[in-house]
Motif scaffolding. Structure first.
Motif, PDB file in Angstrom:
ATOM      1  N   LEU A  65      38.760  42.933  40.676  1.00 30.82           N
ATOM      2  CA  LEU A  65      39.521  41.994  41.491  1.00 30.82           C
ATOM      3  C   LEU A  65      39.112  42.070  42.953  1.00 30.82           C
ATOM      4  CD1 LEU A  65      43.028  42.431  39.845  1.00 30.82           C
ATOM      5  CD2 LEU A  65      41.392  40.567  39.549  1.00 30.82           C
ATOM      6  N   LEU A  66      38.722  43.275  43.405  1.00 28.88           N
ATOM      7  CA  LEU A  66      38.357  43.445  44.808  1.00 28.88           C
ATOM      8  C   LEU A  66      37.006  42.814  45.131  1.00 28.88           C
ATOM      9  CD1 LEU A  66      38.760  44.732  47.611  1.00 28.88           C
ATOM     10  CD2 LEU A  66      37.721  46.808  46.712  1.00 28.88           C
ATOM     11  N   TRP A  67      35.968  43.199  44.390  1.00 34.95           N
ATOM     12  CA  TRP A  67      34.620  42.757  44.730  1.00 34.95           C
ATOM     13  C   TRP A  67      34.231  41.472  44.009  1.00 34.95           C
ATOM     14  CZ3 TRP A  67      33.104  45.313  48.759  1.00 34.95           C
ATOM     15  CH2 TRP A  67      33.419  46.672  48.919  1.00 34.95           C
ATOM     16  N   GLY A  68      34.888  41.170  42.931  1.00 40.08           N
ATOM     17  CA  GLY A  68      34.468  40.055  42.085  1.00 40.08           C
ATOM     18  C   GLY A  68      34.877  38.692  42.617  1.00 40.08           C
ATOM     19  N   SER A  69      34.727  37.714  41.754  1.00 37.33           N
ATOM     20  CA  SER A  69      34.839  36.329  42.209  1.00 37.33           C
ATOM     21  C   SER A  69      36.254  35.976  42.671  1.00 37.33           C
ATOM     22  CB  SER A  69      34.407  35.390  41.090  1.00 37.33           C
ATOM     23  OG  SER A  69      35.122  35.715  39.917  1.00 37.33           O
ATOM     24  N   SER A  70      37.271  36.679  42.151  1.00 35.91           N
ATOM     25  CA  SER A  70      38.613  36.299  42.591  1.00 35.91           C
ATOM     26  C   SER A  70      39.009  37.048  43.849  1.00 35.91           C
ATOM     27  CB  SER A  70      39.623  36.559  41.460  1.00 35.91           C
ATOM     28  OG  SER A  70      39.641  37.926  41.155  1.00 35.91           O
TER      29      SER A  70
END
Ligand SMILES: Nc1ncnc2c1ncn2[C@@H]1O[C@H](COP(=O)(O)OP(=O)(O)O)[C@@H](O)[C@H]1O
Ligand SMILES: [Mg+2]
Lengths: 365, 558
Positions: free
Chosen positions: B418-423
């Motif tokens: 959730l931190l680094w990804g697309s969201s």
């Protein structure tokens, strides 16, 4: 009641023989000390008696009962450890009452004995203090109280004063003797401090390399040690090598070489035998005060508090020590002076020359 | 370079790569509370069904973890006592066996246990049955959790209790026990009154570690869980079904629980010696009865403590490994029961499904991930350890560092996603780089702990001070004196973290995208019912970890 008797007790660690056929009887109400250089097997011996170590051979009797297969907790002994080993998570009270509690004594009785014991041993600490809040001396007194709470008549002490400061140590050793005598206990006290042993015991046992080499009253060990090793280990001594020249009604005359001769009252050696002569520095004096006089040259002087030690080199190159108290009105010779050292013949001890050589015989291992 | 700058850079890196991913999940839940509320509690179609699922999984997980820890303690503490206090032939081997499940990637280990208990290739066949000894969903009586799940969790958490308590007992002076016995206490009474309270901080931390491990375990659990769902598998499942808010909510609940467990434990353990004097006040006649009972046990049955733990180690560790090795041979060319070559290892590896090339690719991925994440983690861990030892806020950092160690890795993986990804920041997409970012988070504390252990055991501060009195600057002193001394700690940490990265499943599942690691591959094989291929891969994993263990042994013995 608790006479302790060891018969041929032997304990080996691989090739090391920590206890080598130990035979020893401790009489009821006797205060006995075991001394010897470190590593000679004192701890092994006392642990065998306590049941902490099982001997490989031999029998141990406590109060006439063979205890070889009796576990530690049923031997009825009090044990005091060098590192004190008060339970760190319990208060003074918790420690002292531990024995009775785990034996299921009624609480009222436990409390009464504890009060009595605290009084008797003069544990000055608050009973709700934890061990790490106490001084070393108080900790060890608490440990003694704890050991005696189960009413055991036999007290085993393994270097009980070893972890304490010099002053505390000196004071506490007399306390130990008083407690043992007041309560009529039998005590075995292990120490490497010969002075401590000499000043408090009824009898001293000298150990070396797993064996008992000699035992006797402190004064006997000091005045008439039967073994060269004891003469060196208990107190201090000068050693000179010579040969028995003549045995007369007066004693034996020993030739030390380089024209030096010395008379001893000991007549037990044979003519022509190679011997070691020993005498304590405190029995020697400067000047010609008796028939035994050795000429030599002062090499150095060492002051140590109330005593002064004079080092005198004899014509054959040996150096002897003369000890005397420091008296201001008596002049002390200076290094390089020619002096005469006298020792009364009564204080000259004579031993057969050891097979292994003098140096190895005296060594502390 | 000024030392203040070095410290600031280290702290910034540390916060970005370790702390931020650890705690991001909780803030995510707060920031998107509306979505979470909508999906978890107030879904127009299913209502609060997701919430009920969360509660169910949590309760099940707690029941499993608590009974695991209880079992670990009952048998692990006596074993720790024996290992710490007795000398006997084969002790080193026994210690290795106890530690083995820490080293073997858990999915491989879980599969070994599965084969042992539920298939004819395992104990069932050995006893002449035509089926497995028990069924996958057989429930252990009393604790009401599936039997196999329980065995696997015990095996995987046992080492935490045994090794922690063993170390603690070794540090307790044996004289206390002897003193207690000279005062008349039996062995068991001595244990209860002396050793147990003194070892309590160790027992406590061992239990916390074991509990956390059990709560967060994913790899083996996925393989043996059957119809049950633990909290950590639920997260993996929901994440893969894109029920992100539900998964995130569950994940942050677990992070929160980890905190709640660790804080009191930290405070308790650091409160000094007196903290552990528990006093039970028991009536006198009961005390006497307890003592008499203890006397009986001490005299007659004390040998039990030597035997039962051995049986547990044999059953839970040795047999599964032996069974897997044996089965690989049995299944090598064909299924020994049906005779079909489709059921043989060779066919599955090199036949149409071509698992061998998958395995090679997964090996490459696993090794790159383990090497890179461990390397980066070590680079962060070394300066962080120095800061921990020297700065007043060191203790705080150290406590914070325990969190990524004990939160379930699936929560961690979700947090990183959730931190680094697309969201989130949208800087990294799922795949090998995100796996590396995830593994760094739990690798840093592993390396730090082992550096600190070697640091505290070596009187480094003294050497450093003497180097500085000889004219070295602070930085020179660290480089010339301290680094060589902690080399052992760094190396051990490196190996531990490498092993851990190699075996990690839970977090990897969530962030891996299309890049599979070996443990994940095992899970996939089992789900595809490619049992012989899974057998081979598990053997391969076990062999890999034995090599790692041997390296550690050789190194630590010097
Ligand atoms: N557990 C042991 N294992 C091997 N050797 C030992 C052990 N305990 C004592 N020893 C050896 O036995 C000898 C006697 O030891 P000890 O009784 O402790 O001596 P002391 O108390 O007189 O210093 C020493 O040489 C020591 O090294
Ligand atoms: Mg000793």
């Amino acid at each position: 009641m608790p006479e302790v008797k060891l018969v041929n007790v032997t304990k080996r660690y691989g090739r090391i023989i920590a206890n080598d056929h130990i035979n020893l009887t401790i009489k009821d109400k006797e205060y006995i000390s075991v001394i010897g250089p470190s590593g000679c097997g004192k701890t092994t011996l006392i642990k065998c008696i306590a049941g902490i170590i099982e001997p490989d051979e031999g029998e141990i009797y406590i109060g006439g009962r063979l205890v070889n297969n009796v576990p530690i907790e049923d031997r009825g002994i009090g044990y005091v450890f060098q590192n004190i080993a008060l339970f760190p998570h319990m208060t003074v009270w918790g420690n002292i009452t531990y024995g009775p509690r785990v034996r299921g004594f009624p609480p009222e009785e436990t409390e009464a004995i504890a009060r009595e014991m605290i009084e008797m041993i003069k544990v000055t600490a608050r009973v709700d203090a934890y061990p790490d809040e106490l001084s070393g001396g108080t900790q060890q007194k608490t440990a003694v109280a704890r050991a005696l709470m189960t009413r055991s008549r036999l007290l085993l002490l393994d270097e009980p004063l070893g972890a304490l400061d010099l002053k505390v140590r000196a004071a506490l050793r007399y306390e130990l003797r008083r407690i043992v005598k007041d309560l009529g206990l039998t005590a075995l006290h292990v120490t490497h401090d010969q002075e401590e042993a000499m000043s408090i015991s009824d009898r001293v046992v000298v150990m070396r390399r797993g064996r008992i080499i000699e035992s006797g009253r402190p004064i006997e060990l000091y005045m008439r040690p039967k073994k060269l090793f004891t003469a060196n280990f208990v107190g201090e001594a000068n050693f000179l090598v010579g040969e028995v020249k003549l045995i007369t009604g007066e004693g034996s005359i020993i030739d030390l070489g380089d024209g030096m001769k010395i008379l001893s009252r000991d007549r037990s050696r044979e003519m022509g035998e190679r011997v070691v002569v020993a005498f304590r520095p405190e029995f020697a004096s400067l000047g010609r005060t008796c028939e035994n006089a050795l000429a030599g040259k002062m090499t150095s002087i060492i002051y140590s508090g109330d005593l002064v030690r004079l080092h005198v080199e004899l014509p054959n190159g040996d150096v002897i020590v003369v000890k005397r108290s420091l008296r201001l009105y008596e002049p002390i010779p200076r290094a390089g002076d020619e002096v005469t050292v006298s020792v009364p013949p009564e204080n000259i001890l004579v031993y057969p020359y050891p097979e292994r050589g003098l140096h190895r015989e005296l060594s502390l291992e | 370079m000024s030392s203040r700058l070095v410290v600031s850079c280290t702290l910034v890196t540390f916060i970005i790569f370790v702390m931020l991913p650890t705690f991001y999940l909780i803030s995510y839940v707060f920031l998107r509370w509306d979505e979470v509320w909508y999906e978890v509690f107030a879904n127009p179609i299913i209502g609060d069904e997701n919430w009920r699922q969360i509660i169910k999984a949590l309760i099940f997980s707690f029941r499993l973890s608590l009974s695991t820890v209880a079992f670990d303690l009952i048998f692990g503490v006596p074993l720790a006592y024996v290992l710490a206090r007795k000398r006997f032939p084969g002790k080193g081997l026994l210690e290795d066996l106890v530690t083995l499940p820490l080293v073997i990637p858990t999915s491989g280990f879980g599969f070994a246990t599965l084969v042992t208990w539920t298939t004819v290739a395992g104990l069932g066949g050995l006893l002449g049955m035509r089926s497995g000894l028990i069924s996958l969903n057989a429930v252990a009586p009393f604790i009401n959790v599936p039997f196999i799940l329980f065995i696997v969790h015990v095996a995987l958490t046992f080492p935490y209790v045994v090794r922690t308590v063993e170390t603690k007992i070794q540090s307790i002076d044996m004289t206390y026990e002897i003193a207690s016995r000279t005062l008349g206490a039996y062995s068991l009474t001595t244990f209860r009154n002396i050793l147990f309270p003194l070892a309590l901080p160790g027992i406590f931390s061992g239990a916390v570690l074991a509990f956390a491990r059990s709560l967060g375990e994913t790899g083996a659990t996925m393989i043996v869980s059957g119809v049950s769902t633990t909290a950590s598998i639920a997260i993996v499942r929901w994440a893969s079904e894109f029920k992100i808010p539900t998964a995130a909510f569950m994940g942050s609940l677990l992070v929160f629980i980890a905190w709640v467990i660790i804080l009191p434990a930290e405070i308790y353990v650091s409160r000094g010696r007196r903290a552990h004097s528990l006093s039970f006040s028991v009536p006198m006649n009961l005390t006497r009865r307890i003592i008499r009972f203890e006397r009986f046990l001490s005299r007659k049955l004390f040998f039990i403590k030597d035997i039962v733990p051995l049986v547990i180690v044999a059953v839970a560790v040795v047999i599964p490994i032996a069974v897997v090795l044996n089965s690989v041979i049995l299944y090598w060319s064909a299924d020994p029961y049906t005779g079909k070559i489709e059921g043989g290892v060779v066919h599955q590896l090199f036949g149409p499904s071509n698992y061998f090339s998958h395995l090679l690719k997964a090996t490459l991925t696993s090794i790159i991930v383990a090497l890179v994440s461990t390397y980066i983690a070590t680079c962060i861990a070394i300066p962080i350890s120095f800061i921990i030892e020297r700065r007043w806020y060191g203790r705080i950092i150290r406590t914070m560092l325990k969190v990524p160690l004990i939160i379930p890795t699936s929560s961690l993986g979700l947090s990183v996603l959730l931190l680094w990804g697309s969201s989130g920041l949208n800087l990294v997409s799922s795949g090998i780089w995100m796996i590396i970012l995830t593994h760094i988070v739990f690798s840093v504390p592993v390396v730090v702990e082992s550096i600190i252990a070697s640091y505290e055991g070596s009187g480094i501060q003294m050497y450093e001070e003497s180097a500085r009195t000889l004219g070295a600057t602070a930085y020179n002193a660290i480089e010339a004196v301290s680094l060589p001394l902690i080399k052992g700690g760094v190396f051990t940490g490196f190996i531990l973290s490498f092993t851990r990265s190699l075996g990690e499943t839970g977090a990897t599942f969530i962030v891996m995208g299309r890049d599979l690691t070996i443990p994940v591959l095992v899970v996939n094989m089992v789900e595809a019912l490619a049992i012989p291929a899974a057998l081979f891969t598990s053997t391969y994993l076990i062999a890999l970890s034995l090599v790692m263990l041997a390296i550690v042994r050789v190194f630590t013995q010097r």
